[in-house]
Design an enzyme around this catalytic site. Structure first.
Site, PDB file in Angstrom:
ATOM      1  N   LYS A  10       0.808  -1.221   0.000  1.00 47.62           N
ATOM      2  CA  LYS A  10       0.000   0.000   0.000  1.00 47.62           C
ATOM      3  C   LYS A  10       0.849   1.281   0.000  1.00 47.62           C
ATOM      4  O   LYS A  10       2.051   1.239   0.262  1.00 47.62           O
ATOM      5  CB  LYS A  10      -0.930  -0.011   1.210  1.00 47.62           C
ATOM      6  CG  LYS A  10      -1.988  -1.105   1.160  1.00 47.62           C
ATOM      7  CD  LYS A  10      -2.895  -1.011   2.373  1.00 47.62           C
ATOM      8  CE  LYS A  10      -4.021  -2.009   2.334  1.00 47.62           C
ATOM      9  NZ  LYS A  10      -4.921  -1.857   3.505  1.00 47.62           N
ATOM     10  N   PHE A  58     -16.196   3.595   5.860  1.00 45.66           N
ATOM     11  CA  PHE A  58     -14.782   3.889   5.593  1.00 45.66           C
ATOM     12  C   PHE A  58     -14.432   3.916   4.107  1.00 45.66           C
ATOM     13  O   PHE A  58     -13.267   4.136   3.752  1.00 45.66           O
ATOM     14  CB  PHE A  58     -13.876   2.880   6.313  1.00 45.66           C
ATOM     15  CG  PHE A  58     -14.129   1.441   5.924  1.00 45.66           C
ATOM     16  CD1 PHE A  58     -13.578   0.902   4.767  1.00 45.66           C
ATOM     17  CD2 PHE A  58     -14.913   0.625   6.722  1.00 45.66           C
ATOM     18  CE1 PHE A  58     -13.806  -0.414   4.406  1.00 45.66           C
ATOM     19  CE2 PHE A  58     -15.152  -0.702   6.379  1.00 45.66           C
ATOM     20  CZ  PHE A  58     -14.597  -1.219   5.215  1.00 45.66           C
ATOM     21  N   ARG A  86      -1.895 -14.318   4.361  1.00 51.33           N
ATOM     22  CA  ARG A  86      -2.663 -13.680   5.431  1.00 51.33           C
ATOM     23  C   ARG A  86      -1.933 -13.810   6.770  1.00 51.33           C
ATOM     24  O   ARG A  86      -1.924 -12.882   7.575  1.00 51.33           O
ATOM     25  CB  ARG A  86      -4.079 -14.249   5.492  1.00 51.33           C
ATOM     26  CG  ARG A  86      -4.869 -13.877   4.226  1.00 51.33           C
ATOM     27  CD  ARG A  86      -6.336 -14.089   4.329  1.00 51.33           C
ATOM     28  NE  ARG A  86      -6.963 -13.213   5.299  1.00 51.33           N
ATOM     29  CZ  ARG A  86      -7.206 -11.922   5.132  1.00 51.33           C
ATOM     30  NH1 ARG A  86      -6.827 -11.311   4.013  1.00 51.33           N
ATOM     31  NH2 ARG A  86      -7.818 -11.219   6.061  1.00 51.33           N
ATOM     32  N   THR A  92      -5.530  -7.160  10.587  1.00 51.02           N
ATOM     33  CA  THR A  92      -5.799  -5.885   9.914  1.00 51.02           C
ATOM     34  C   THR A  92      -5.388  -4.705  10.782  1.00 51.02           C
ATOM     35  O   THR A  92      -4.755  -3.763  10.311  1.00 51.02           O
ATOM     36  CB  THR A  92      -7.296  -5.780   9.552  1.00 51.02           C
ATOM     37  OG1 THR A  92      -7.634  -6.889   8.714  1.00 51.02           O
ATOM     38  CG2 THR A  92      -7.600  -4.489   8.821  1.00 51.02           C
ATOM     39  N   ARG A 103       2.457  -6.338   9.212  1.00 52.60           N
ATOM     40  CA  ARG A 103       1.723  -5.195   9.776  1.00 52.60           C
ATOM     41  C   ARG A 103       2.266  -4.784  11.137  1.00 52.60           C
ATOM     42  O   ARG A 103       2.303  -3.596  11.451  1.00 52.60           O
ATOM     43  CB  ARG A 103       0.233  -5.517   9.832  1.00 52.60           C
ATOM     44  CG  ARG A 103      -0.385  -5.518   8.435  1.00 52.60           C
ATOM     45  CD  ARG A 103      -1.835  -5.892   8.456  1.00 52.60           C
ATOM     46  NE  ARG A 103      -2.446  -5.720   7.137  1.00 52.60           N
ATOM     47  CZ  ARG A 103      -3.474  -6.433   6.719  1.00 52.60           C
ATOM     48  NH1 ARG A 103      -4.014  -7.358   7.497  1.00 52.60           N
ATOM     49  NH2 ARG A 103      -3.976  -6.219   5.523  1.00 52.60           N
ATOM     50  N   ASN A 113      -2.022   0.192   6.784  1.00 53.99           N
ATOM     51  CA  ASN A 113      -1.465  -1.024   7.380  1.00 53.99           C
ATOM     52  C   ASN A 113      -0.540  -1.784   6.434  1.00 53.99           C
ATOM     53  O   ASN A 113      -0.333  -2.977   6.571  1.00 53.99           O
ATOM     54  CB  ASN A 113      -2.579  -1.918   7.929  1.00 53.99           C
ATOM     55  CG  ASN A 113      -3.536  -2.407   6.864  1.00 53.99           C
ATOM     56  OD1 ASN A 113      -3.336  -2.187   5.672  1.00 53.99           O
ATOM     57  ND2 ASN A 113      -4.590  -3.073   7.303  1.00 53.99           N
ATOM     58  N   HIS A 116      -2.180  -5.452   1.591  1.00 57.11           N
ATOM     59  CA  HIS A 116      -3.513  -6.027   1.384  1.00 57.11           C
ATOM     60  C   HIS A 116      -3.315  -7.453   0.930  1.00 57.11           C
ATOM     61  O   HIS A 116      -2.353  -7.765   0.227  1.00 57.11           O
ATOM     62  CB  HIS A 116      -4.271  -5.248   0.293  1.00 57.11           C
ATOM     63  CG  HIS A 116      -5.443  -5.997  -0.261  1.00 57.11           C
ATOM     64  ND1 HIS A 116      -6.688  -5.956   0.314  1.00 57.11           N
ATOM     65  CD2 HIS A 116      -5.545  -6.842  -1.325  1.00 57.11           C
ATOM     66  CE1 HIS A 116      -7.511  -6.733  -0.374  1.00 57.11           C
ATOM     67  NE2 HIS A 116      -6.840  -7.272  -1.381  1.00 57.11           N
TER      68      HIS A 116
END
Length: 139
Positions: A10, A58, A86, A92, A103, A113, A116
């Protein structure tokens, strides 16, 4: 059997030049990058990608954030790739992420964070197709 999943580095992470450290985590944990492109999402692309969240409170801030800087879109391949990615990402909310996860190490907050990942094989199929055509995915 090898599985594929979709991942994004991100804007908060690309802004801090964390692509290398994040790619190292991916590769050191048995996943291969079989497609990758760095790009800046348009508003329309971000809204299309996150369309499932359109009615959520959001949505606007998420699409604003995802268009705020470059992202790195990737297809990862390996045994149990969806679950493995994951696990490597962590929760998250980085405050709840386990030690050693991406993260926990790199995230700035709940939205920023750093990464994705698809939540299921079906989601991964849609997300990979959103960013890559079959000729762009090697393997």
């Amino acid at each position: 059997m090898a599985e594929r999943t979709f991942a994004i580095i991100k804007p908060d992470a690309t802004r801090r030049n964390l692509e290398g450290p994040i790619l190292s985590v991916i590769q050191q944990n048995g996943l291969r990058v079989v497609a990758m492109k760095k790009m800046r999402l348009t508003r329309e692309q971000a809204e299309g990608f996150y369309h499932v969240h359109k009615e959520r409170p959001f949505f606007a801030s998420l699409t604003d954030f995802m268009t705020s800087g470059p992202i790195v879109a990737m297809v990862l391949e390996g045994d149990n790739a969806v679950a493995r990615w994951r696990e490597l990402m962590g929760a998250t909310n980085p405050e709840n992420a386990a030690e050693g996860t991406i993260r926990r190490q790199f995230a700035e907050g709940l939205e920023a964070n750093s990464v994705h990942g698809s939540d299921a094989a079906e989601t991964a199929a849609f997300e990979m197709g959103y960013f890559f055509n079959a000729m762009e995915i090697t393997g």
